[in-house]
Design an enzyme around this catalytic site. Sequence first.
Site, PDB file in Angstrom:
ATOM      1  N   HIS A  37      44.727  34.084  43.639  1.00 13.34           N
ATOM      2  CA  HIS A  37      44.866  35.474  43.402  1.00 13.34           C
ATOM      3  C   HIS A  37      46.519  35.768  43.599  1.00 13.34           C
ATOM      4  CE1 HIS A  37      41.030  35.261  45.641  1.00 13.34           C
ATOM      5  NE2 HIS A  37      40.826  36.048  44.471  1.00 13.34           N
ATOM      6  N   GLN A  61      26.814  42.163  43.400  1.00 11.39           N
ATOM      7  CA  GLN A  61      26.825  41.012  42.422  1.00 11.39           C
ATOM      8  C   GLN A  61      26.287  39.537  43.050  1.00 11.39           C
ATOM      9  OE1 GLN A  61      31.154  41.509  42.191  1.00 11.39           O
ATOM     10  NE2 GLN A  61      31.357  39.360  41.960  1.00 11.39           N
ATOM     11  N   LYS A 150      39.263  31.682  35.218  1.00 15.75           N
ATOM     12  CA  LYS A 150      38.199  30.762  35.576  1.00 15.75           C
ATOM     13  C   LYS A 150      36.885  31.566  35.380  1.00 15.75           C
ATOM     14  CE  LYS A 150      37.098  30.300  40.079  1.00 15.75           C
ATOM     15  NZ  LYS A 150      35.854  30.344  40.039  1.00 15.75           N
TER      16      LYS A 150
END
Length: 285
Positions: A37, A61, A150
């Site tokens: 991050h 999610q 990623k």
Amino acid sequence: MDVSRDAAGFSAITDAARRSGRAMGLVPTMGALHQGHDALISRARDRGGFVAVSIFVNPMQFSDADDLAAYPRDEAADLARCERLGVDAVWSPSVEQVYPPGVDLPAPDPGSIGSTFEGASRPGHFPGVLMVVHRLLSVTGPTSAYLGQKDAQQLFLVRRMVAREQLAAEIVACPTVREADGLAVASRNRNLTPAEREQAPSLFLGLSEAAAAARGGEPVAAVLIATIAREVGAAGLARLDYAAIVDEATFEPLTTVDRPARAIVAARFSEVRLIDNLLLPGPAA
Ligand code: PAF
């Protein structure tokens, strides 16, 4: 640094920054912030303008309640980190602020690719990701949003949603940040036991070997996939979920590497699921 809980308050802050003529960068996160991050935030900072970070563990999610409960959370550390990195505003909302009861929010369809790989292992994952990203973009109104490579399938689907729905934000893909032994930095890594952590770089090792074989001219996807599976299999604590070679432009599985392609892998270390990927190089000339 402004910290908002409610959508209206956060929109007012980002609207004011935009009205002052500043570009707006959004870094969407689920918290438990790490070097990955940091890299997204630095990239947003380097572009100049106002930098906003959202911290929201999106229940939509997660297909598994235990996985949602186990997802690491440390808001105080996240806010301190954002402050240190020079973030201008953080939105850390409740579920009700993101999904107001009784309001029908747009629910973009991830299409068939959304049910493959991560979507096959985690039903409902990508509809949830697209719904929350759409909501975050509409509350923030950024010029750019920063996502990590990623999560390659997520990146592919978010980019496609933004293009299909003609949303204004540019999606900026940032390279995967890795530990010294190659393990992709991820919030879930902190849930690995020491023994699992030691074996976790097997995903990257497998991908790297497949990339080396592709560079050496190996075009058969099944051979590259077997290479990845062998490395992950050699880590006794890992259970391979999938390894595949996909078309970089469509995320469809390839049998022959005859165009830009990405190797992707997912494996489980007891309850911790790790994913990783590498763009395959073309054969050396
Ligand atoms: O990659 C993540 O952290 C999440 O999927 C995202 C993009 C913040 C949406 O919840």
